[in-house]
Design a protein around this motif. Sequence first.
Motif, short mmCIF file in Angstrom:
data_model
loop_
_atom_site.label_atom_id
_atom_site.label_comp_id
_atom_site.label_asym_id
_atom_site.label_seq_id
_atom_site.Cartn_x
_atom_site.Cartn_y
_atom_site.Cartn_z
N LYS A 249 -30.21 -40.53 -21.93
CA LYS A 249 -30.39 -41.94 -22.31
C LYS A 249 -31.61 -42.54 -21.62
O LYS A 249 -32.38 -43.31 -22.19
CB LYS A 249 -29.13 -42.73 -21.95
N ASN B 106 -34.81 -44.15 -23.40
CA ASN B 106 -35.34 -45.50 -23.08
C ASN B 106 -36.83 -45.44 -22.71
O ASN B 106 -37.63 -46.29 -23.09
CB ASN B 106 -34.54 -46.13 -21.94
N LYS B 107 -37.15 -44.40 -21.95
CA LYS B 107 -38.55 -44.24 -21.55
C LYS B 107 -39.44 -44.00 -22.76
O LYS B 107 -40.54 -44.57 -22.88
CB LYS B 107 -38.66 -43.09 -20.56
N GLU C 219 -38.77 -45.01 -25.79
CA GLU C 219 -38.83 -46.27 -26.54
C GLU C 219 -39.84 -47.22 -25.92
O GLU C 219 -40.61 -47.89 -26.63
CB GLU C 219 -37.43 -46.89 -26.56
N ARG C 220 -39.87 -47.27 -24.58
CA ARG C 220 -40.85 -48.13 -23.91
C ARG C 220 -42.27 -47.64 -24.19
O ARG C 220 -43.20 -48.43 -24.41
CB ARG C 220 -40.58 -48.17 -22.40
#
Length: 282
Positions: free
Chosen positions: A31, A35-36, A38-39
Amino acid sequence: MLVSSGFLLFVLAISGIHCDEPLADIIARLKALENKVERQNDIISRQAMQIEGLQETVSAQMRDISELTEKVSTQENDKKKIMKELSNLKEIKHSHELCMAMVKTSYVGHHKGKTEGIGNEDKATGIQRVKALDNTKKRFVLDTLETVAFEATISGATKLPHSHVHDRVVFETVSLNVGSSYHAGNGTFIAPISGIYIFSTSLMMLKPDISDHGMHVIIEKNGMEVAGAYAAYRGTYEHSSVTAAIELQSGDNVFVSVERHDDISFYGDNLTSFMGFLLYPY
């Protein structure tokens, strides 16, 4: 295909996954990685938008550069036109200054001889008049106060019959008399101011009583001949004219008179005329 347990353990080891690691930790790590990613995608998206904006700015700046280049080219052309006009004006100014210098030199030279041998007071007056040139622009004929011009004729169907030697030719019809210096009663012009004048007379002779009669008239200044015109009768109306430049002092008189060949008659109908004007005032 069979995979050895050793190779599988090797793959899991380089992937950072350990079989002894709890599943919850693995899921958390996944996860975090998602997230990384997505950033990173957000950052890439924003940077792409910035790049697009910069490209639009560059495009606008290129258009501005093109417009400015056209303006500079137009201004360069305008500058060339202005420089050419300035050069022409400088030439005109130089020619005008040369003309004024020639007029002033001519004026000083003309009066230099007249001031030699006279009193200091008269010399001072002469110097003052020379200095006044710069302010009066030499008082050319365009100056209304010192414009003198006239024209007079023998008009209508009238004629001037039987004029004798030394008789003045009287031009009784006046069409122009600026300065009121021509006197129609006796055909005489009286100079109101000193200067150089131009005079011209043109006369048509009627058929004389004597077949070989001629016409000889003169322009006189204060009773002295200055210029003459002659015509011999050859069986038709004869015409003659003369023009003269005469230097006059204020009060000098000029007129036209018969010089030779007595008993001459002149034709009218404005075909016989006398005119003059001030060319150059002193």
